[in-house]
Write a protein that holds these residues in place. Structure first.
Motif: not given
Length: 114
Positions: A41-56, A89-96
């Protein structure tokens, strides 16, 4: 990039020192996840910290494989807090990630998975 590297380094440090042999103290199916699973899950780092970050894409691929309950346990863990994970921010990753079969409406701490 700096945040992703920091996130990975912290995951490795925590894993090496024995803090992440799965999700401690939770019991059940999420305890079967090893440090290696969370390192994915390391590639999720920034996306898990910032809801506006691009999710790789690499993050989305790993989240797709993970059970929503276990993902929730991971983002609510003390280790995640120490790594700067923002649960909102992290809980929105599946939607993003546009994961169609995500568990919409699943309660994760004080948050609902959208």
């Amino acid at each position: 990039m700096k945040y992703c590297i920091s996130f990975l380094v912290l995951l490795l440090i925590l894993g090496i020192t024995g803090f992440m042999n799965g999700v401690h103290g939770v019991g059940g199916e999420c305890d079967k996840h090893s440090t290696a699973d969370f390192e994915k899950l390391a590639p999720c780092g920034k996306a898990a910290q910032d809801i506006n970050a691009r999710v790789p894409h690499s993050c989305c691929a790993e989240v797709q494989k993970m059970d929503t309950k276990c993902l929730c346990v991971a983002v609510l863990s003390e280790q995640a807090k120490q790594l700067g994970v923002v649960v909102a921010a992290a809980v929105t990753i599946p939607k993003r990630c546009n994961i169609a079969n995500r568990a919409k409406g699943y309660k994760c701490g004080d948050y609902i998975v959208p």
